[in-house]
Design an enzyme around this catalytic site. Structure first.
Site, PDB file in Angstrom:
ATOM      1  CB  ILE A  47      53.033  59.334  34.159  1.00  0.00           C
ATOM      2  CG1 ILE A  47      52.657  59.040  32.442  1.00  0.00           C
ATOM      3  CG2 ILE A  47      53.185  60.735  35.172  1.00  0.00           C
ATOM      4  CD1 ILE A  47      50.919  59.638  32.109  1.00  0.00           C
ATOM      5  CB  CYS A  48      53.952  59.074  38.247  1.00  0.00           C
ATOM      6  SG  CYS A  48      54.296  59.425  40.219  1.00  0.00           S
ATOM      7  CB  ILE A  49      55.961  55.262  41.094  1.00  0.00           C
ATOM      8  CG1 ILE A  49      57.087  55.024  42.036  1.00  0.00           C
ATOM      9  CG2 ILE A  49      54.263  54.637  40.631  1.00  0.00           C
ATOM     10  CD1 ILE A  49      58.551  54.722  41.755  1.00  0.00           C
ATOM     11  CB  THR A  83      57.250  62.845  32.620  1.00  0.00           C
ATOM     12  OG1 THR A  83      57.128  64.670  33.226  1.00  0.00           O
ATOM     13  CG2 THR A  83      55.382  62.578  32.774  1.00  0.00           C
TER      14      THR A  83
END
Length: 217
Positions: free
Chosen positions: A134-136, A189
């Site tokens: 998720i994210c970075i 995501t």
């Protein structure tokens, strides 16, 4: 009951795990009727940031101890994670993914990843179990898997170029959606790489957890 390993990187977006992303992941896993099994590296974090001012303090904090704040103390050292006891792996973002789980924040494409995270991720992958970042955090996947895996961190050009440089394939993705690499059972995501609110982040994270658990059937 499915057991999902969740790896945290501290407590707070600027120097650890993104708290909203971590809690949304835990909530989605629980609502799906699965069990979250949380881990974090038992070592000092890169640095400590005052989240009120954004300034780096001179404090020293332990990643596992800080992560335990989010999990109400129910967490184990990452070195104790056993892929054979898990059905899937999910790693929320926050700068901790780029500072504590790796040195991506300072080294970019030349980064090194925490050894225990690398071992766990590679074992999960070898056992053909699904992975959700998720994210970075997805920026670490090409390095972790050594594959041209399809991932997203949203639409940040510089980070996308680093992913491509490491051998990954970056797919531009809106905040409320996911990128699925079905061949490798990898789901990613953007979450707070793009989200302007906790509800926006939740949409993509809910989809990610649902798809990761779908791969365990």
């Amino acid at each position: 009951m499915k057991r999902v390993g969740i790896v945290l990187s501290g407590c707070g977006v600027y120097d650890g795990a993104e708290i909203h992303e971590a809690v949304l992941t835990l909530l989605a896993v629980d609502r799906a009727g699965a069990q979250a099994v949380c881990f974090a590296p038992d070592k000092p974090q890169f640095h400590v940031v005052n989240h009120l001012t954004g300034e780096v303090t001179g404090e020293n904090r332990n990643i596992l101890v800080e992560s335990a704040r989010i999990t109400r103390g129910n967490i184990l050292p990452l070195s104790q994670a056993d892929a054979s006891q898990l059905d899937a792996l999910i790693v929320p973002g926050g700068f901790g993914a780029a500072k504590n789980l790796s040195d991506f924040a300072t080294k970019g494409a030349a980064c090194r990843v925490d050894e225990s995270l690398a071992l766990l991720t590679q074992e999960i992958y070898k056992q053909n179990k699904p992975i959700g970042f998720i994210c970075i955090a997805p920026a670490l996947l090409p390095k972790l898997l050594g594959e041209s895996v399809r991932v997203t961190i949203g639409n940040d050009i510089d980070t996308a170029e680093c992913i491509e440089e490491m051998g990954g394939t970056h797919i531009v993705c809106p905040v409320d959606d996911i990128v699925v690499d079905a061949q490798h059972k990898v789901v990613t995501t953007p979450a707070y790489m793009l989200a302007n609110s906790i509800s926006e982040a939740a949409k993509g994270i809910d989809k990610l957890v649902e798809r990761v658990l779908g791969f365990t059937e």
